[in-house]
Design an enzyme around this catalytic site. Structure first.
Site, short mmCIF file in Angstrom:
data_model
loop_
_atom_site.label_atom_id
_atom_site.label_comp_id
_atom_site.label_asym_id
_atom_site.label_seq_id
_atom_site.Cartn_x
_atom_site.Cartn_y
_atom_site.Cartn_z
N ARG A 197 0.84 -1.18 0.00
CA ARG A 197 0.00 0.00 0.00
C ARG A 197 0.88 1.25 0.00
NH1 ARG A 197 -5.11 1.57 -1.21
NH2 ARG A 197 -6.22 2.59 0.47
N THR A 256 -10.04 0.26 -9.25
CA THR A 256 -8.96 -0.60 -8.83
C THR A 256 -8.95 -1.75 -9.82
OG1 THR A 256 -9.27 0.13 -6.57
CG2 THR A 256 -8.34 -2.05 -6.80
N THR A 281 -4.02 -0.82 -7.33
CA THR A 281 -4.83 0.35 -7.66
C THR A 281 -4.03 1.64 -7.72
OG1 THR A 281 -6.89 1.49 -7.07
CG2 THR A 281 -5.43 0.96 -5.26
N ASN A 318 -6.21 4.10 -7.10
CA ASN A 318 -7.42 4.61 -6.46
C ASN A 318 -8.42 5.03 -7.53
OD1 ASN A 318 -9.19 5.13 -4.44
ND2 ASN A 318 -8.46 7.19 -4.03
N ASP A 364 -7.99 8.06 0.29
CA ASP A 364 -8.51 6.97 1.12
C ASP A 364 -8.29 7.23 2.61
OD1 ASP A 364 -9.70 5.43 -0.77
OD2 ASP A 364 -8.17 3.89 -0.88
N SER A 391 -7.57 0.60 3.24
CA SER A 391 -8.04 0.10 1.94
C SER A 391 -9.22 -0.84 2.15
CB SER A 391 -6.90 -0.66 1.26
OG SER A 391 -7.36 -1.32 0.12
N GLY A 409 -13.55 -1.81 -6.75
CA GLY A 409 -14.80 -1.10 -6.51
C GLY A 409 -14.92 -0.53 -5.11
N GLY A 410 -13.80 -0.13 -4.51
CA GLY A 410 -13.86 0.48 -3.17
C GLY A 410 -14.54 -0.46 -2.19
N1 GLY Z 1 -8.39 2.70 -3.28
C1 GLY Z 1 -9.32 1.69 -3.05
C2 GLY Z 1 -9.05 0.87 -1.85
O1 GLY Z 1 -7.91 0.74 -1.47
O2 GLY Z 1 -9.96 0.39 -1.24
#
Ligand code: GLY
Length: 577
Positions: A119, A388, A406, A408, A430, A459, A481-482
């Protein structure tokens, strides 16, 4: 603010409805989703692909083929996953990346399970209120667009570390297909064309000559050559992560940051380190799940949801009011915890053991009223769409890799690094940019996820591996998809192990989403009948019909090999051999 960066206006990647065909072999289960659903459900078809030896499923058929090429050369699933990840950075710039980050979940045939967290982190010069306008006290859009929006990228370090620890081939070998795709180019398809056209604001930064050569998105049928990116990839292949985090690529990145008012420095890049983590291991009715721990919320939230549901197993049939209600109530409870309690464990004490325990789930399950919706308390947190990409890999020995990566937003911050040839992420969004009060999108973020230099932003990515009751790999799955990553991945798994669907049916089955707030059950057309919708409303659920909720790519073990299915609602491809 531009249309592109209004999160509610962001469309899922253009839908590309495929014609269902099973090229080889058969799926393990036989129940057809068509027996549950009529009408609109049939609009989404899925293409299962069989591979006797190995399989890669991703949002780019070319990137999947890059992975399969490495498998055919004798590489294992980790070699192929790294090859696919670098290839996605070339062929799927919407979300594939070297300027972003991700999570890789590895399960080796000898039983070793590992997870690597690459990350992004907040730059050293980041401050808690950096996105708040001091004059108005309101949030700006600088966490979404432009140079200040980026966290320090982790993708190159993470993939290289995964390869060094679990791969078998040199970095230069697994990167060769990506370098070739960048150097020789590839033919732009309608999916990339529509994606670029739908994200025109990308053109306000560098890179427009490449992606919008005439002012219009590069046309389908054109060969897209990315010489700068090829050069960057060659340097990484030769020098390893040092080729990205120091030297000319790092200098190009930092020069662009400085030019545009960003804060990432050479020191930030030099200090970046991925983290090896122990995957969350949980069980559901005799199946074993390996999921991603914090700094992603994906694994904890999925585990909590499935532990709650296990108390009601066997679950009511797919599409029924009873099933939809239980799923919604389980998601609601798990997301309330997610939104309040989860964050980077290096900065915040996260109660993982408690949240993933069966006893806690039992307690939460006992609070579910089978006939009425619970209301989410008003102060809890919500989150919104992000873009993502997930890919799944399996090899002939039974090693599997589940990776989500991702920038983002689609094309990240929109900042493209000249000479570097890649997009930077807008992952800083995020974080909770203004803890405790709604941001410009009406979202309220928790204190645990506030910005701190060096901290990972929370995330939702949930790359997951499911083992069968006999301990062999059954599923390799995850999504983009978040927060909908969590619900979609859970639902695909439940569709297979509770509803006995084939992977193709499990992937095309209409999806549901509830994230505690907004206190609304979102559903894809065909998720349930009008009569069931009436029942759900009578129980107190607010319903909202919506388009494609998420973008998953999965692999399932079947007799004699693997079935790969790319997201039926979007572009991509599964490639096996
Ligand atoms: N940027 C999307 C996630 O990490 O959930």
């Amino acid at each position: 603010m531009s249309h592109r960066f209004s999160r509610t206006a962001l469309a899922l990647i253009p839908l590309a409805f495929a014609v269902a065909s099973c090229r080889h072999g058969g799926a393990r289960q036989t129940v057809d989703i068509g027996t549950y659903l009529g009408g609109e459900a049939s609009l989404v078809a899925a293409t299962p692909v069989f591979g006797a030896h190995g399989m890669v499923a991703s949002n780019s058929e070319l990137a999947s083929a890059a992975g399969t090429e490495i498998l055919k050369q004798g590489g294992n699933a980790v070699d192929a996953a790294v090859a696919t990840g670098f290839a996605l950075a070339v062929t799927y710039p919407f979300a594939g990346n070297i300027g972003g980050g991700g999570f890789m979940n590895i399960h080796m045939a000898d039983g070793r399970a590992a997870a690597i967290d690459y990350r992004e982190i907040a730059p050293l010069a980041a401050t808690r209120d950096m996105y708040v306008d001091p004059a108005t006290g309101k949030l700006t859009n600088k966490s979404l667009i432009g140079h200040l929006a980026s966290g320090v990228p982790g993708a190159v370090a993470g993939m290289a570390d995964a390869l060094a620890k679990y791969g078998t081939l040199p970095l230069a070998t697994v990167m060769a297909p990506a370098i070739r795709l960048a150097k020789d180019g590839f033919i732009v398809d309608s999916s990339l064309f529509r994606s670029l056209r739908g994200n025109r604001a990308v053109a306000q930064f560098a890179g427009k000559e490449l992606f919008f050569p005439t002012g219009e998105a590069v046309a389908p049928g054109t060969r897209l050559v990315q010489a700068d990116l090829a050069h960057t990839l060659e340097i990484i292949a030769a020098k390893g992560p040092a080729g990205f985090y120091t030297g000319e690529v790092a200098e190009a990145l930092v020069a662009e940051e400085k030019r545009g008012g960003g804060i990432i420095t050479m020191e930030d890049l030099k200090r970046y380190k991925p983290e090896w983590r122990t995957p969350i291991r949980s069980t559901y009715r005799g199946y074993t799940l390996f999921t991603m721990p914090p700094a992603s919320s994906g694994g904890v939230t999925m585990t909590e949801t499935m532990n709650i549901l296990e108390n009601f197993a066997p679950l009511p049939r797919f599409g029924s009011a009873g099933y939809t209600h239980l799923l919604t109530e389980a998601f609601r409870r798990a997301f309330i915890d997610r939104n309040e309690k989860l964050a980077d464990p290096a900065f915040v004490k996260v109660p993982i053991e408690q949240l993933t325990s069966k006893s806690y789930a039992k307690e939460l399950a006992s609070g579910i009223d089978r006939a009425h919706a619970t209301k989410t308390p008003a102060f809890k947190v919500a989150a919104e769409p992000e873009h993502t990409t997930h890919y799944s890999v399996a090899d002939a020995k039974g090693n599997v890799v589940s990776t989500t990566t991702t920038l983002n937003g689609g094309y990240g911050s929109g900042v493209w690094v000249p000479k570097g040839g890649f997009f930077m992420n807008n992952e800083m969004d995020d974080f909770a940019a203004q803890p405790g009060s709604p941001n410009m999108f009406g979202l309220v973020q928790g204190e645990a996820n506030a910005i701190v230099p060096g901290k990972r932003m929370l995330s939702a990515m949930a790359p997951t591996i499911v083992l069968d009751k006999d301990g062999s790999v059954l599923l390799v799955v995850g999504a983009a998809g978040g927060p909908r990553i969590i619900t979609t991945t859970t639902e695909v798994i439940l569709n297979v192990i509770e509803h006995h669907m084939s992977l193709a049916d499990a992937m095309r089955a209409p999806r549901l989403h509830h994230q505690s707030l907004p206190d609304t059950l979102r559903y894809e057309p065909g998720a349930f009948s009008d009569a069931v919708a009436d029942s759900l409303r009578a129980m107190g659920h607010a319903l909202q019909r919506t388009g494609g909720l998420a973008n998953a790519n999965g692999i399932m073990r079947v007799n004699g090999g693997w079935i790969g299915v790319r997201e039926p609602r979007s572009a991509g491809g599964a490639v096996g051999y």
